[in-house]
Design a protein around this motif. Structure first.
Motif, PDB file in Angstrom:
ATOM      1  N   LYS A  39       1.584   8.166   0.721  1.00  0.00           N
ATOM      2  CA  LYS A  39       1.580   7.845  -0.714  1.00  0.00           C
ATOM      3  C   LYS A  39       0.271   8.258  -1.375  1.00  0.00           C
ATOM      4  CE  LYS A  39       5.591   5.806  -1.016  1.00  0.00           C
ATOM      5  NZ  LYS A  39       6.687   6.448  -1.675  1.00  0.00           N
ATOM      6  N   VAL A  40      -0.844   7.972  -0.709  1.00  0.00           N
ATOM      7  CA  VAL A  40      -2.153   8.335  -1.252  1.00  0.00           C
ATOM      8  C   VAL A  40      -2.291   9.853  -1.330  1.00  0.00           C
ATOM      9  CG1 VAL A  40      -4.645   8.245  -0.837  1.00  0.00           C
ATOM     10  CG2 VAL A  40      -3.243   6.218  -0.451  1.00  0.00           C
ATOM     11  N   LEU A  41      -1.819  10.555  -0.295  1.00  0.00           N
ATOM     12  CA  LEU A  41      -1.890  12.018  -0.296  1.00  0.00           C
ATOM     13  C   LEU A  41      -1.033  12.607  -1.419  1.00  0.00           C
ATOM     14  CD1 LEU A  41      -1.726  12.646   3.549  1.00  0.00           C
ATOM     15  CD2 LEU A  41      -3.698  13.019   2.061  1.00  0.00           C
ATOM     16  N   GLU A  42       0.139  12.042  -1.652  1.00  0.00           N
ATOM     17  CA  GLU A  42       0.992  12.516  -2.749  1.00  0.00           C
ATOM     18  C   GLU A  42       0.318  12.317  -4.089  1.00  0.00           C
ATOM     19  OE1 GLU A  42       4.907  10.832  -2.659  1.00  0.00           O
ATOM     20  OE2 GLU A  42       5.248  11.477  -0.583  1.00  0.00           O
ATOM     21  N   GLN A  43      -0.296  11.156  -4.297  1.00  0.00           N
ATOM     22  CA  GLN A  43      -0.992  10.887  -5.556  1.00  0.00           C
ATOM     23  C   GLN A  43      -2.175  11.832  -5.730  1.00  0.00           C
ATOM     24  OE1 GLN A  43      -1.918   6.739  -5.183  1.00  0.00           O
ATOM     25  NE2 GLN A  43       0.122   6.063  -5.818  1.00  0.00           N
ATOM     26  N   TRP A  44      -2.911  12.049  -4.660  1.00  0.00           N
ATOM     27  CA  TRP A  44      -4.066  12.952  -4.720  1.00  0.00           C
ATOM     28  C   TRP A  44      -3.615  14.373  -5.056  1.00  0.00           C
ATOM     29  CZ3 TRP A  44      -5.213  17.119  -1.438  1.00  0.00           C
ATOM     30  CH2 TRP A  44      -6.473  17.679  -1.617  1.00  0.00           C
TER      31      TRP A  44
END
Length: 53
Positions: A39-44
């Motif tokens: 999720k964090v990688l997608e947002q980044w």
């Protein structure tokens, strides 16, 4: 023209070894990065535009 600061690696992998290594790296990445941090990688990644050559 040859590059002065370039030398070939002395490690040679055959096709089967490269294939096995790629599978292991993919599993490791999935387990240690994608699953816990997906999720964090997608947002980044959403913050960066896609550049098309």
């Amino acid at each position: 023209m040859e590059q002065q600061d370039y030398s070939r690696t002395q490690i040679a992998y055959d096709r089967d070894e490269r294939n096995q290594l790629a599978k292991k790296q993919g599993k490791y990445t999935e387990e240690h990065f994608m699953k816990p941090h997906g999720k964090v990688l997608e947002q980044w990644a959403a913050d960066y535009p896609v550049l098309v050559g």
